[in-house]
Design a protein around this motif. Structure first.
Motif, PDB file in Angstrom:
ATOM      1  N   PHE A  37       0.782  -1.078   0.092  1.00  0.00           N
ATOM      2  CA  PHE A  37      -0.064  -0.015  -0.077  1.00  0.00           C
ATOM      3  C   PHE A  37       0.784   1.038  -0.130  1.00  0.00           C
ATOM      4  N   THR A  38       0.360   2.142  -0.566  1.00  0.00           N
ATOM      5  CA  THR A  38       1.163   3.411  -1.099  1.00  0.00           C
ATOM      6  C   THR A  38       0.840   4.840  -0.458  1.00  0.00           C
ATOM      7  N   GLY A  39      -0.533   4.754   0.278  1.00  0.00           N
ATOM      8  CA  GLY A  39      -1.179   6.076   0.786  1.00  0.00           C
ATOM      9  C   GLY A  39      -2.459   6.071   0.808  1.00  0.00           C
ATOM     10  N   SER A  40      -3.336   6.863   0.060  1.00  0.00           N
ATOM     11  CA  SER A  40      -4.816   6.902   0.256  1.00  0.00           C
ATOM     12  C   SER A  40      -5.589   5.643  -0.358  1.00  0.00           C
ATOM     13  N   ASP A  41      -4.635   4.563  -0.865  1.00  0.00           N
ATOM     14  CA  ASP A  41      -5.388   3.526  -1.304  1.00  0.00           C
ATOM     15  C   ASP A  41      -5.854   2.646  -0.069  1.00  0.00           C
ATOM     16  N   ILE A  42      -5.318   2.989   1.061  1.00  0.00           N
ATOM     17  CA  ILE A  42      -5.695   1.954   2.124  1.00  0.00           C
ATOM     18  C   ILE A  42      -5.749   3.073   3.506  1.00  0.00           C
ATOM     19  N   ARG A  43      -5.480   4.404   3.271  1.00  0.00           N
ATOM     20  CA  ARG A  43      -5.933   5.431   4.464  1.00  0.00           C
ATOM     21  C   ARG A  43      -7.207   5.671   4.807  1.00  0.00           C
ATOM     22  N   SER A  44      -7.376   5.787   6.004  1.00  0.00           N
ATOM     23  CA  SER A  44      -8.869   6.077   6.283  1.00  0.00           C
ATOM     24  C   SER A  44      -9.137   7.505   6.762  1.00  0.00           C
ATOM     25  N   ILE A  45      -9.942   8.205   6.199  1.00  0.00           N
ATOM     26  CA  ILE A  45     -10.031   9.587   6.253  1.00  0.00           C
ATOM     27  C   ILE A  45     -10.684   9.955   7.781  1.00  0.00           C
ATOM     28  N   PRO A  46     -11.546   9.116   8.360  1.00  0.00           N
ATOM     29  CA  PRO A  46     -11.873   9.255   9.778  1.00  0.00           C
ATOM     30  C   PRO A  46     -11.063   8.889  10.797  1.00  0.00           C
ATOM     31  N   ILE A  47     -10.193   7.820  10.556  1.00  0.00           N
ATOM     32  CA  ILE A  47      -9.405   7.293  11.285  1.00  0.00           C
ATOM     33  C   ILE A  47      -8.072   8.313  11.643  1.00  0.00           C
ATOM     34  N   MET A  48      -7.632   8.983  10.406  1.00  0.00           N
ATOM     35  CA  MET A  48      -6.463  10.048  10.371  1.00  0.00           C
ATOM     36  C   MET A  48      -7.110  11.433  10.976  1.00  0.00           C
ATOM     37  N   ARG A  49      -8.438  11.515  10.972  1.00  0.00           N
ATOM     38  CA  ARG A  49      -8.876  12.746  11.612  1.00  0.00           C
ATOM     39  C   ARG A  49      -8.781  12.869  13.209  1.00  0.00           C
ATOM     40  N   ALA A  50      -8.991  11.391  13.491  1.00  0.00           N
ATOM     41  CA  ALA A  50      -8.879  10.974  14.855  1.00  0.00           C
ATOM     42  C   ALA A  50      -7.418  11.084  15.276  1.00  0.00           C
ATOM     43  N   HIS A  51      -6.603  10.758  14.283  1.00  0.00           N
ATOM     44  CA  HIS A  51      -5.219  11.026  14.902  1.00  0.00           C
ATOM     45  C   HIS A  51      -4.960  12.366  14.953  1.00  0.00           C
ATOM     46  N   GLU A  52      -5.370  13.295  14.195  1.00  0.00           N
ATOM     47  CA  GLU A  52      -5.107  14.678  14.110  1.00  0.00           C
ATOM     48  C   GLU A  52      -5.786  15.378  15.642  1.00  0.00           C
ATOM     49  N   ARG A  53      -7.105  14.901  16.007  1.00  0.00           N
ATOM     50  CA  ARG A  53      -7.409  15.218  17.139  1.00  0.00           C
ATOM     51  C   ARG A  53      -6.601  14.837  18.187  1.00  0.00           C
ATOM     52  N   ASP A  54      -5.816  13.761  18.175  1.00  0.00           N
ATOM     53  CA  ASP A  54      -5.280  12.990  19.333  1.00  0.00           C
ATOM     54  C   ASP A  54      -3.790  13.656  19.546  1.00  0.00           C
ATOM     55  N   THR A  55      -3.319  14.122  18.411  1.00  0.00           N
ATOM     56  CA  THR A  55      -1.690  14.771  18.375  1.00  0.00           C
ATOM     57  C   THR A  55      -1.675  16.326  18.051  1.00  0.00           C
ATOM     58  N   GLY A  56      -2.775  16.768  17.425  1.00  0.00           N
ATOM     59  CA  GLY A  56      -2.856  18.222  17.164  1.00  0.00           C
ATOM     60  C   GLY A  56      -1.915  18.330  15.899  1.00  0.00           C
ATOM     61  N   LEU A  57      -1.710  17.450  15.234  1.00  0.00           N
ATOM     62  CA  LEU A  57      -0.928  17.351  13.999  1.00  0.00           C
ATOM     63  C   LEU A  57      -1.649  17.376  12.828  1.00  0.00           C
ATOM     64  N   PRO A  58      -2.066  18.207  11.953  1.00  0.00           N
ATOM     65  CA  PRO A  58      -2.720  18.051  10.717  1.00  0.00           C
ATOM     66  C   PRO A  58      -2.018  17.154   9.824  1.00  0.00           C
ATOM     67  N   ASN A  59      -2.939  16.327   9.091  1.00  0.00           N
ATOM     68  CA  ASN A  59      -2.373  15.153   7.956  1.00  0.00           C
ATOM     69  C   ASN A  59      -2.974  15.303   6.661  1.00  0.00           C
ATOM     70  N   ILE A  60      -2.618  14.691   5.776  1.00  0.00           N
ATOM     71  CA  ILE A  60      -3.210  14.555   4.501  1.00  0.00           C
ATOM     72  C   ILE A  60      -4.782  14.335   4.561  1.00  0.00           C
TER      73      ILE A  60
END
Length: 385
Positions: A137-160
């Motif tokens: 897997f190379t990126g958005s082929d497997i990346r979940s938007i809701p899970i990554m948004r939760a990661h942003e809330r947890d870390t304060g780091l915006p991501n793709i």
């Protein structure tokens, strides 16, 4: 494509694949293949990985706008339009499955593009016939938007995932996320090995995975870094494949602010151009502004460091745990709010300081990201299957 056409073509593909497989298996003169790699190119991954696997075969069904040509199989137009292509794809898939020890799927696509089951039939076809299966897997082929948004809330780091739905609203829909879940479930169920970046590409995979690796040709690492001692302004390059999610707005603001301060430098921005043009720009660049919403350096980041440029990136080994220990020494870790500050520091450095940082980046590429190093790891994992 009408529902009627799909209803006919989907089962026809399955029959054709089976017939092609049996026919190829009966032909003793057909040369074996170690690994079929495809069916979509992503930042030269297919081509570079093949160089590390003797006897492999590259099959790319969808031409890439910047990396066209040079694969073992690329489809030519056939009569019958979409249906004719679907039949051809099924025949090629069955033939390759009969010859190969295994398939390495780069990205989310399948060889049987008429299928709408997120590769379940395709994967089961291979496994039932004793063919090994690897998902890369190379990126958005497997990346979940809701899970990554939760990661942003947890870390304060915006991501793709912060901006991806702003570019294309479909990325923020439940339907899109269901597809990511389905792709993950198929890989979990059938793959012998899965490669991904555990944090940067976080989604619905439940199994242990192998760290994403880069396969950069070692012979292309720049040997001449005299550009750091040449007179003239520093060359600062930004070459985003997708400007908003790479942080181009941050880069442009930093460039404007530093020019207003009186700092002299040449700024080059390239987007949507052939890869050869980017490579030529890298050769004379001192500083590369990579991406500022990702936790991995990306293939362009590897290319930048290999070319002997000082690379600025939000990639951070303390966030992306799949990165090797010591990775943060290879580039200038730059949060989204630090672009102006970090670029200013680099522009004010002495040539020997910039050179030392560039050499650190090259060492990282040699130790962790060449086709030779990554190929050895990959071959070891595949040989153990």
């Amino acid at each position: 494509m009408s529902a009627l056409v799909r209803k006919i073509v989907v089962p026809l593909q399955r029959v054709i694949a089976a017939v092609s497989f049996r026919r190829a298996r009966r032909r003793s003169t057909v040369a074996p293949i170690s690994w079929v790699i495809g069916p979509e190119e992503t930042a030269t991954m297919v081509r570079s990985m093949a160089q590390s696997l003797p006897g492999s075969y590259t099959a790319v069904l969808k031409p890439h706008p910047f990396y066209a040509g040079g694969y073992d199989y690329e489809p030519s137009p056939v009569p019958g339009g979409w249906a004719g292509s679907a039949i051809r794809d099924a025949w090629i898939f069955g033939k390759l499955a009969a010859r190969a020890r295994g398939f390495i799927y780069v990205g989310p696509g399948g060889f049987l593009r008429a299928q709408s089951d997120l590769r379940v039939f395709e994967f089961s076809f291979l496994k039932e016939r004793g063919v090994k299966l690897v998902c890369y897997f190379t990126g958005s082929d497997i990346r979940s938007i809701p899970i990554m948004r939760a990661h942003e809330r947890d870390t304060g780091l915006p991501n793709i995932a912060t901006y991806l739905p702003e570019i294309k609203p479909i990325f923020g829909t439940e339907a899109y996320d269901r597809v990511r879940r389905g792709i993950a479930e198929a890989a979990d169920r059938y793959a012998d090995v899965i490669f991904t970046a555990a944090v940067d590409q976080c989604g619905y995979l439940t199994r242990d995975t192998e760290p994403f690796r880069y396969f950069y040709p070692q012979e292309r690492i720049a040997a001449d870094l005299t550009k750091f001692n040449l007179p003239g302004p520093r060359v600062v390059l930004h070459a985003p494949s997708s400007p908003i999610i790479k942080g181009t707005q941050l880069v442009r603001a930093a460039v404007a602010a530093l020019r207003a301060e009186g700092l002299a430098f040449e700024y080059v921005e390239l987007s949507g151009v052939p890869h050869t043009e980017v490579t030529e720009a890298l050769e004379r660049s001192h500083i590369v502004l990579n991406q500022f919403y990702a936790h991995m350096p990306g293939m362009f980041g590897v290319e930048a460091m290999a070319a002997g440029a000082v690379m600025m990136s939000s990639a951070d080994e303390h966030v992306e745990t799949d990165l090797p220990v010591g990775s943060n020494d290879a580039w200038v870790v730059t949060r989204h709010y630090e672009v102006t500050e970090k670029l200013r520091e680099l522009l004010q450095m002495r040539p020997e300081q910039l050179l030392a940082q560039a050499e650190a980046g090259q060492r990282w590429v040699r130790q962790h990201a060449t086709a030779e190093v990554s190929g050895k790891v990959l071959r070891s994992l595949l040989d153990a299957l």
